[in-house]
Design a protein around this motif. Structure first.
Motif, PDB file in Angstrom:
ATOM      1  N   LYS A 184       0.806  -1.290  -0.066  1.00 56.69           N
ATOM      2  CA  LYS A 184      -0.070  -0.201   0.024  1.00 56.69           C
ATOM      3  C   LYS A 184       0.729   1.161  -0.129  1.00 56.69           C
ATOM      4  O   LYS A 184       0.393   2.295  -0.487  1.00 56.69           O
ATOM      5  CB  LYS A 184      -0.941   0.063   1.141  1.00 56.69           C
ATOM      6  CG  LYS A 184      -2.140  -0.997   1.044  1.00 56.69           C
ATOM      7  CD  LYS A 184      -2.955  -0.834   2.264  1.00 56.69           C
ATOM      8  CE  LYS A 184      -3.887  -2.148   2.290  1.00 56.69           C
ATOM      9  NZ  LYS A 184      -4.631  -1.860   3.862  1.00 56.69           N
ATOM     10  N   LEU A 185       2.165   1.070   0.530  1.00 52.79           N
ATOM     11  CA  LEU A 185       3.019   2.181   0.699  1.00 52.79           C
ATOM     12  C   LEU A 185       3.953   2.135  -0.679  1.00 52.79           C
ATOM     13  O   LEU A 185       4.852   3.205  -0.417  1.00 52.79           O
ATOM     14  CB  LEU A 185       3.572   2.139   2.037  1.00 52.79           C
ATOM     15  CG  LEU A 185       2.810   2.502   3.273  1.00 52.79           C
ATOM     16  CD1 LEU A 185       3.754   2.305   4.684  1.00 52.79           C
ATOM     17  CD2 LEU A 185       2.090   3.697   3.226  1.00 52.79           C
ATOM     18  N   ASP A 186       3.585   1.424  -1.536  1.00 50.49           N
ATOM     19  CA  ASP A 186       4.422   1.473  -2.616  1.00 50.49           C
ATOM     20  C   ASP A 186       5.952   0.959  -2.623  1.00 50.49           C
ATOM     21  O   ASP A 186       6.913   1.064  -3.495  1.00 50.49           O
ATOM     22  CB  ASP A 186       4.509   2.702  -3.427  1.00 50.49           C
ATOM     23  CG  ASP A 186       3.208   3.168  -3.893  1.00 50.49           C
ATOM     24  OD1 ASP A 186       2.362   2.056  -4.504  1.00 50.49           O
ATOM     25  OD2 ASP A 186       2.850   4.331  -4.071  1.00 50.49           O
ATOM     26  N   PHE A 187       6.342   0.242  -1.515  1.00 50.42           N
ATOM     27  CA  PHE A 187       7.662  -0.233  -1.260  1.00 50.42           C
ATOM     28  C   PHE A 187       7.728  -1.534  -2.290  1.00 50.42           C
ATOM     29  O   PHE A 187       6.765  -2.075  -2.699  1.00 50.42           O
ATOM     30  CB  PHE A 187       7.782  -1.099   0.339  1.00 50.42           C
ATOM     31  CG  PHE A 187       8.044   0.094   1.190  1.00 50.42           C
ATOM     32  CD1 PHE A 187       9.157   0.599   1.244  1.00 50.42           C
ATOM     33  CD2 PHE A 187       6.808   0.258   1.975  1.00 50.42           C
ATOM     34  CE1 PHE A 187       9.409   1.552   2.212  1.00 50.42           C
ATOM     35  CE2 PHE A 187       7.225   1.379   2.902  1.00 50.42           C
ATOM     36  CZ  PHE A 187       8.569   1.960   2.973  1.00 50.42           C
ATOM     37  N   THR A 188       8.898  -1.731  -2.896  1.00 50.26           N
ATOM     38  CA  THR A 188       9.016  -2.810  -3.924  1.00 50.26           C
ATOM     39  C   THR A 188       9.244  -4.143  -3.141  1.00 50.26           C
ATOM     40  O   THR A 188       9.491  -4.143  -2.117  1.00 50.26           O
ATOM     41  CB  THR A 188      10.466  -2.444  -4.783  1.00 50.26           C
ATOM     42  OG1 THR A 188      11.527  -2.606  -3.639  1.00 50.26           O
ATOM     43  CG2 THR A 188      10.517  -1.216  -5.350  1.00 50.26           C
ATOM     44  N   LEU A 189       9.123  -5.106  -3.937  1.00 53.83           N
ATOM     45  CA  LEU A 189       9.088  -6.427  -3.289  1.00 53.83           C
ATOM     46  C   LEU A 189      10.368  -6.723  -2.990  1.00 53.83           C
ATOM     47  O   LEU A 189      10.527  -7.481  -1.825  1.00 53.83           O
ATOM     48  CB  LEU A 189       8.826  -7.501  -4.348  1.00 53.83           C
ATOM     49  CG  LEU A 189       7.309  -7.655  -4.853  1.00 53.83           C
ATOM     50  CD1 LEU A 189       7.033  -8.870  -6.027  1.00 53.83           C
ATOM     51  CD2 LEU A 189       6.526  -7.806  -3.753  1.00 53.83           C
ATOM     52  N   LYS A 190      11.466  -6.253  -3.458  1.00 55.39           N
ATOM     53  CA  LYS A 190      12.893  -6.500  -2.744  1.00 55.39           C
ATOM     54  C   LYS A 190      12.914  -5.780  -1.574  1.00 55.39           C
ATOM     55  O   LYS A 190      13.583  -6.308  -0.629  1.00 55.39           O
ATOM     56  CB  LYS A 190      14.003  -5.884  -3.953  1.00 55.39           C
ATOM     57  CG  LYS A 190      15.291  -5.854  -3.414  1.00 55.39           C
ATOM     58  CD  LYS A 190      16.254  -5.342  -4.386  1.00 55.39           C
ATOM     59  CE  LYS A 190      17.891  -5.628  -3.850  1.00 55.39           C
ATOM     60  NZ  LYS A 190      18.085  -5.101  -2.605  1.00 55.39           N
ATOM     61  N   GLN A 191      12.587  -4.592  -1.354  1.00 53.97           N
ATOM     62  CA  GLN A 191      12.708  -3.752  -0.108  1.00 53.97           C
ATOM     63  C   GLN A 191      11.656  -4.648   0.872  1.00 53.97           C
ATOM     64  O   GLN A 191      11.829  -4.570   1.993  1.00 53.97           O
ATOM     65  CB  GLN A 191      11.904  -2.466  -0.116  1.00 53.97           C
ATOM     66  CG  GLN A 191      12.580  -1.440  -0.824  1.00 53.97           C
ATOM     67  CD  GLN A 191      12.059  -0.171  -1.095  1.00 53.97           C
ATOM     68  OE1 GLN A 191      10.921  -0.035  -1.833  1.00 53.97           O
ATOM     69  NE2 GLN A 191      12.513   1.012  -0.770  1.00 53.97           N
TER      70      GLN A 191
END
Length: 272
Positions: free
Chosen positions: A58-65
């Motif tokens: 929801k906060l637009d973090f990437t899958l890697k993050q």
């Protein structure tokens, strides 16, 4: 509370497709166990991971993050991750805020034009130094002036627009001022903000005779003459520069009779 969930149950619970769950597994975010028949099942350890994945998506973090965070959760890492994401958001907001600023300034300027009542009357006002970016050239037609503005705009397409940005105008050449040919332009320019660091000339501070006029540019010569006559009548001296600032032109108004232009001619008291 159940301790095991099928992929279908998790899919319904989190509103995620089975393909998305398989993708998270492939990327190492989830590690569901397998029954003897090969079917996946998810336990309570997967539930808290899915809660974090859902919220961080929801906060637009990437899958890697997200994967890095799941593997290295700590107070310091949480703080650093949020600080980093806030910085990214601020970078994304900056051009939108700049665009909002330009539009608010243009909106204010257009509203002020509606309040002008003294068209074709000469007034005098003191103006501080003004930073400009310019393009030099001899411009004889409206089309040539428009091309000059486009050349200026091209230098900084992020902050210069002819619709909702900075005031633009032309500077009459010194020779044109001397012989009364006020359509002999030597520069086209955009006015820039005082705090802007990118500029290539400054309009000098001082007193200026000013006149607003409404309508066709064909009226220009006679109105310049009216300004010059008023300057002479008041015992003042015309000095460089003389400017036209296009307050309302073809970029914002369809009908030529509604164009609004401001003439500004710098003056000083004559030596006695």
């Amino acid at each position: 509370m159940k301790k095991e969930y099928t992929i279908g149950e998790i899919s319904n619970l989190y509103n995620l497709s089975p393909d998305a769950l398989r993708h998270y597994e492939k990327k190492g975010l989830l590690n569901p166990k397998r029954k003897e028949n090969g079917y996946r099942f998810y336990d309570l350890n997967d539930i808290w991971k899915l809660n974090i994945i859902k919220d961080m998506k929801k906060l637009d973090f990437t899958l890697k993050q997200i994967k890095d965070y799941l593997e290295n959760r700590s107070l310091d890492n949480s703080i650093d991750l949020l600080k980093s994401e806030i910085s990214v958001i601020e970078d994304e907001l900056e051009p939108l805020l700049r665009q909002k600023k330009f539009m608010n300034r243009r909106l204010k300027s257009l509203r002020e034009l509606k309040r002008i009542k003294d068209f074709e009357e000469v007034n005098y006002k003191f103006l501080e130094e003004r930073k400009i970016i310019t393009v030099k050239g001899e411009f004889e037609t409206d089309q040539e002036i428009d091309l000059a503005f486009r050349e200026l705009e091209r230098r900084d397409d992020e902050s210069l627009t002819m619709f909702a940005s900075k005031d633009m105008g032309t500077i009459v050449s010194k020779e044109g001022m001397r012989i009364g040919e006020y359509d002999d332009y030597q520069n086209a320019f955009f006015l820039v903000e005082e705090k802007d660091t990118y500029y290539d000339a400054i309009l000098p501070r001082g007193f200026y005779a000013t006149l607003y006029y409404k309508g066709s540019y064909n009226k220009l010569s006679s109105l310049y003459q009216k300004v010059i006559e008023d300057i002479n009548y008041k015992g003042l001296e015309v000095i460089y520069p003389a400017l036209e600032i296009y307050r309302l032109d073809i970029h914002s108004e369809k009908y030529e009779e509604n164009y609004i232009t401001e003439i500004q001619v710098r003056v000083k008291e004559k030596d006695i």
